[in-house]
Design a protein around this motif. Sequence first.
Motif, PDB file in Angstrom:
ATOM      1  N   UNK A 123      10.441  -9.424  -9.141  1.00 59.67           N
ATOM      2  CA  UNK A 123      11.800  -9.723  -8.728  1.00 59.67           C
ATOM      3  C   UNK A 123      12.017  -9.850  -7.234  1.00 59.67           C
ATOM      4  N   UNK A 124      13.184  -9.386  -6.784  1.00 55.76           N
ATOM      5  CA  UNK A 124      13.613  -9.607  -5.404  1.00 55.76           C
ATOM      6  C   UNK A 124      12.674  -8.947  -4.399  1.00 55.76           C
ATOM      7  N   UNK A 125      12.073  -7.827  -4.768  1.00 57.23           N
ATOM      8  CA  UNK A 125      11.149  -7.152  -3.862  1.00 57.23           C
ATOM      9  C   UNK A 125       9.702  -7.507  -4.106  1.00 57.23           C
ATOM     10  N   UNK A 126       9.465  -8.487  -4.979  1.00 59.23           N
ATOM     11  CA  UNK A 126       8.107  -8.896  -5.307  1.00 59.23           C
ATOM     12  C   UNK A 126       7.966 -10.405  -5.263  1.00 59.23           C
ATOM     13  N   UNK A 127       7.614 -11.003  -6.413  1.00 58.72           N
ATOM     14  CA  UNK A 127       7.289 -12.423  -6.459  1.00 58.72           C
ATOM     15  C   UNK A 127       8.443 -13.319  -6.007  1.00 58.72           C
ATOM     16  N   UNK A 128       9.639 -13.103  -6.552  1.00 56.06           N
ATOM     17  CA  UNK A 128      10.765 -13.979  -6.212  1.00 56.06           C
ATOM     18  C   UNK A 128      11.148 -13.814  -4.739  1.00 56.06           C
ATOM     19  N   UNK A 129      11.139 -12.583  -4.256  1.00 51.41           N
ATOM     20  CA  UNK A 129      11.402 -12.365  -2.830  1.00 51.41           C
ATOM     21  C   UNK A 129      10.374 -13.057  -1.962  1.00 51.41           C
ATOM     22  N   UNK A 130       9.118 -13.039  -2.391  1.00 51.16           N
ATOM     23  CA  UNK A 130       8.073 -13.734  -1.647  1.00 51.16           C
ATOM     24  C   UNK A 130       8.279 -15.233  -1.627  1.00 51.16           C
ATOM     25  N   UNK A 131       8.778 -15.783  -2.728  1.00 48.71           N
ATOM     26  CA  UNK A 131       9.077 -17.211  -2.764  1.00 48.71           C
ATOM     27  C   UNK A 131      10.183 -17.565  -1.760  1.00 48.71           C
ATOM     28  N   UNK A 132      11.187 -16.664  -1.653  1.00 49.27           N
ATOM     29  CA  UNK A 132      12.262 -16.911  -0.692  1.00 49.27           C
ATOM     30  C   UNK A 132      11.741 -16.873   0.737  1.00 49.27           C
ATOM     31  N   UNK A 133      10.903 -15.875   1.039  1.00 49.48           N
ATOM     32  CA  UNK A 133      10.326 -15.798   2.382  1.00 49.48           C
ATOM     33  C   UNK A 133       9.469 -17.026   2.677  1.00 49.48           C
ATOM     34  N   UNK A 134       8.782 -17.520   1.669  1.00 46.92           N
ATOM     35  CA  UNK A 134       7.969 -18.718   1.839  1.00 46.92           C
ATOM     36  C   UNK A 134       8.848 -19.917   2.209  1.00 46.92           C
ATOM     37  N   UNK A 135       9.972 -20.066   1.518  1.00 51.63           N
ATOM     38  CA  UNK A 135      10.905 -21.149   1.845  1.00 51.63           C
ATOM     39  C   UNK A 135      11.495 -20.972   3.245  1.00 51.63           C
ATOM     40  N   UNK A 136      11.847 -19.727   3.564  1.00 56.20           N
ATOM     41  CA  UNK A 136      12.474 -19.453   4.862  1.00 56.20           C
ATOM     42  C   UNK A 136      11.558 -19.791   6.037  1.00 56.20           C
ATOM     43  N   UNK A 137      10.255 -19.741   5.803  1.00 60.90           N
ATOM     44  CA  UNK A 137       9.301 -19.898   6.908  1.00 60.90           C
ATOM     45  C   UNK A 137       8.605 -21.256   6.933  1.00 60.90           C
ATOM     46  N   UNK A 138       9.085 -22.196   6.122  1.00 64.59           N
ATOM     47  CA  UNK A 138       8.546 -23.553   6.203  1.00 64.59           C
ATOM     48  C   UNK A 138       8.873 -24.149   7.571  1.00 64.59           C
ATOM     49  N   UNK A 139       7.903 -24.893   8.111  1.00 72.08           N
ATOM     50  CA  UNK A 139       8.053 -25.554   9.415  1.00 72.08           C
ATOM     51  C   UNK A 139       8.335 -24.566  10.547  1.00 72.08           C
ATOM     52  N   UNK A 140       7.794 -23.353  10.393  1.00 71.82           N
ATOM     53  CA  UNK A 140       7.898 -22.339  11.435  1.00 71.82           C
ATOM     54  C   UNK A 140       6.516 -21.754  11.695  1.00 71.82           C
ATOM     55  N   UNK A 141       6.350 -21.200  12.888  1.00 71.82           N
ATOM     56  CA  UNK A 141       5.141 -20.444  13.186  1.00 71.82           C
ATOM     57  C   UNK A 141       5.368 -19.028  12.663  1.00 71.82           C
ATOM     58  N   UNK A 142       5.031 -18.829  11.389  1.00 76.55           N
ATOM     59  CA  UNK A 142       5.412 -17.589  10.715  1.00 76.55           C
ATOM     60  C   UNK A 142       4.733 -16.362  11.299  1.00 76.55           C
ATOM     61  N   UNK A 143       3.525 -16.491  11.762  1.00 77.70           N
ATOM     62  CA  UNK A 143       2.800 -15.342  12.276  1.00 77.70           C
ATOM     63  C   UNK A 143       2.022 -14.649  11.167  1.00 77.70           C
ATOM     64  N   UNK A 144       0.949 -13.965  11.557  1.00 74.44           N
ATOM     65  CA  UNK A 144       0.046 -13.380  10.577  1.00 74.44           C
ATOM     66  C   UNK A 144       0.712 -12.314   9.719  1.00 74.44           C
TER      67      UNK A 144
END
Length: 305
Positions: free
Chosen positions: A160-181
Amino acid sequence: MAQYNQTQFLEILKSRATQVDNFLTGYLNAAAQNGEIARPERLVSAMRHGVLNGGKRIRPFFVMEIAQMLGAEEGLALYPAAGLECLHSYSLVHDDLPAMDDDELRRGKPTVHIAYDEATAILAGDALLTLAFDLTVHEKSGLLPKTQVELVRSLARDSGVGGMVGGQQLDLDNENKDAGEDMISRIHAMKTGALIRYSCEAGAIIAGSDQEERQNIRRYGELVGLAFQLADDLLDVTSDAASMGKATGKDADAGKSTLIAIHGVEWALKRLDQLVEEAESLLAPYGEKADIIRAATQFVAKRQS
């Protein structure tokens, strides 16, 4: 010590996949189950398209094999393992949608929204997600209610929000950004790693392991999840669509930062070896009973598709 070569491992992996596929083939039919009103034929067909499409079933494999390694009765893990595959498949159906990754190919076949339509794909994903929890607490699973509660709690938090789905959101949020390690590692741990971590811990829950053993197996799952994502990123760079059964080069096209983009392929290969070594060290207490899990660790890190 009974060890497994790649051919032997793949035979066992295929056998477990067949168990799950046969179960889901029988369960996903047009006949309403106890407590259901009716099953729309088109929706069931789309669900079957999304889940019965030739996946390796590595997540249910971990559920079933780790449960057996830890002494669970054969068959007790089938319902939660099948439920996990439904949940994983829902995430893929939704990932492929135009609003997300906009993919037309999954495991060498048209994605659900291409084979049916976008609205039906959304509903098929929704239905697979809810079916996952239905199967995890199914009255015919043979699991104790306490065990079912523990499985549902862990599955909800890892997916859920603290696992897979939350990770998908962070992935979207960091597109076209220098996300950092650090951010990339967090995305990997959540988007991919959390569900693999659950697949391992679920085996321990089914076997009735104590908290110390559960934490040990959970940590093993975390390491394998990181290895899985890193290997996937390598394949995205080095493989092709025909070998993978899906589009490759997607991370670069989507403007996503990866550890490979930061450190390079040679670093990634060395890091995979480190993750495998650490993961396998956690299996030492189980001796030869863990040999099939060791083989799975190697497979995850070195797979070619």
